[in-house]
Design a protein around this motif. Structure first.
Motif, mmCIF file in Angstrom:
data_model
loop_
_atom_site.group_PDB
_atom_site.id
_atom_site.type_symbol
_atom_site.label_atom_id
_atom_site.label_comp_id
_atom_site.label_asym_id
_atom_site.label_seq_id
_atom_site.Cartn_x
_atom_site.Cartn_y
_atom_site.Cartn_z
ATOM 1 N N GLY A 285 -12.731 0.900 -0.458
ATOM 2 C CA GLY A 285 -11.309 0.735 0.079
ATOM 3 C C GLY A 285 -10.746 2.008 0.191
ATOM 4 O O GLY A 285 -11.297 3.193 0.444
ATOM 5 N N PRO A 286 -9.303 2.219 0.243
ATOM 6 C CA PRO A 286 -8.657 3.582 0.451
ATOM 7 C C PRO A 286 -9.315 4.758 -0.493
ATOM 8 O O PRO A 286 -9.280 4.434 -1.673
ATOM 9 N N GLY B 159 -10.752 -4.291 7.895
ATOM 10 C CA GLY B 159 -11.309 -2.864 7.124
ATOM 11 C C GLY B 159 -12.641 -3.098 6.968
ATOM 12 O O GLY B 159 -13.502 -2.152 7.280
ATOM 13 N N THR C 15 -9.069 -4.879 3.442
ATOM 14 C CA THR C 15 -8.896 -6.121 4.248
ATOM 15 C C THR C 15 -10.139 -6.578 4.873
ATOM 16 O O THR C 15 -11.096 -5.738 5.037
ATOM 17 N N ASP D 117 -9.357 0.173 4.951
ATOM 18 C CA ASP D 117 -8.449 -0.651 4.279
ATOM 19 C C ASP D 117 -9.099 -1.919 3.464
ATOM 20 O O ASP D 117 -10.128 -2.352 3.828
ATOM 21 N N GLY E 235 0.822 -1.221 -0.058
ATOM 22 C CA GLY E 235 0.095 0.049 0.079
ATOM 23 C C GLY E 235 0.898 1.323 0.036
ATOM 24 O O GLY E 235 0.189 2.286 -0.026
#
Length: 352
Positions: free
Chosen positions: A205-206, A244, A241, A239, A115
């Protein structure tokens, strides 16, 4: 009176004049100097070209063809740069890339950025120093113009030394294998609308990743076309994940308990959403809450309930990216690889 330019040349040409010295004298990057003096794939503006040529003339730089030929010799290594090899998304891409590499007697070396987009630039520089045959970028780009420009410069320098580059997904790098992130997300959102869901949430996500922005844009496009509303408070960034996804889902339902469906922007996050909804909140899937993922990684069918998700042909993308490297030419713009919505047990009609 002596000619100042002649004096400069005589003074500075002592010893081997390197490309780096020319670049420093001209006030440009090594990649730009290389593109002017050795050729490259990007066009250099007239002013920069003049500065480089003047610097080379002043310093008495002479292009050493045999040395360049040696520098451009390469190994059979293809450097595959991913975000996280533990992520099934990248594992699938790597599997396809390795299968194609085997056919062409190439060896794939995987580098994970975890990342950190700065590492992507460093890896390209390192692969160039090791005379890798090619670089394959598989991770999403970031919405950072400075970082994007520095990566482009490193890729230009890599090409100038005879290396080849390909990319999965559109990132301003040619050639690339296009993936229809927005179209897949739009298809998933439309499915939820047809099931009667009007209050959906998105576990993304991000926020800075280009892939996230494209998938989110596809959802918003579908919702706008269908007459729905997706306020910002129902979009949670976290994240990419499982943890996340779980934390994002808990935050979403704490703020918006009336949400009837959640669209997670990758399957790993979707697994976390399922855990949050069923284990933490004690709500049933799909009777009370529907959940949709994205990518269709292998474990999606084994979740309970099995996950409805957007299927991306990730192994095929990896294969095609290596084939572009093996072909060597710059092919015409390719059509995006097809996406499909795979409906399983995690989605159903909106409750009451």
């Amino acid at each position: 009176m002596p000619n100042p330019r002649s004096t400069t040349r005589a003074t500075r040409s002592t010893g081997a004049v390197t490309l780096q010295r020319v670049a420093e004298h001209a006030g440009v990057s090594i990649a730009t100097a290389s593109r002017v003096l050795h050729g490259g794939t990007r066009t250099v503006g007239e002013e920069l070209r003049r500065k480089v040529e003047d610097a080379a003339r002043d310093l008495g730089y002479v292009s050493n063809a045999p040395a360049q030929a040696l520098a451009r010799s390469s190994t059979s290594v293809v450097g595959l740069v991913v975000h996280d090899i533990a992520d099934p998304y990248f594992a699938a891409i790597a599997a396809g890339a390795m299968r194609a590499a085997k056919r062409h007697r190439l060896m794939v070396m995987i580098a994970a950025t975890f990342g950190d987009p700065e590492l992507e630039v460093e890896y390209v520089r390192s692969l160039r120093a090791q005379r890798a045959r090619a670089v394959l970028l598989a991770g999403s780009g970031v919405a950072d113009p400075d970082l994007t420009a520095r990566l482009a410069a490193e890729l230009d320098a890599f090409r100038a030394d005879g290396g080849r580059v390909s990319c999965i997904g559109e990132r301003g790098v040619e050639p690339y294998v296009p993936l229809d992130h927005a179209g897949g997300a739009e298809r998933a959102a439309t499915e939820l609308w047809q099931l009667g869901h009007r209050r959906i949430g998105v576990v993304a996500g991000p926020e800075g990743l280009v892939t996230v922005r494209r998938r989110l844009a596809g959802i918003r496009a579908a919702w706008s076309r269908l007459g729905g509303e997706l306020p910002d408070r129902r979009v949670v960034f976290a994240d990419f994940t499982r943890s996340g996804g779980r934390e994002a889902a808990l935050g979403l339902f704490a703020a918006e308990p009336g949400v009837t469906a959640v669209l997670a922007l990758n399957d790993v996050m979707a697994a976390g959403v399922l855990a949050a909804v069923q284990d933490d909140l004690g709500r049933s899937v799909p009777e009370e809450v529907s959940v949709v993922g994205f990518d269709d990684v292998p474990f999606a069918v084994d979740l309970r309930p099995s996950l409805t998700t957007v299927r991306l042909p990730l192994e095929e993308a990896g294969e095609r990216a290596v084939q572009l490297i093996a072909d060597g030419a710059s092919p015409a713009r390719q059509a995006p690889l097809g996406v499909a919505l795979v409906v399983r047990g995690s989605t159903g009609p909106a409750a009451g």
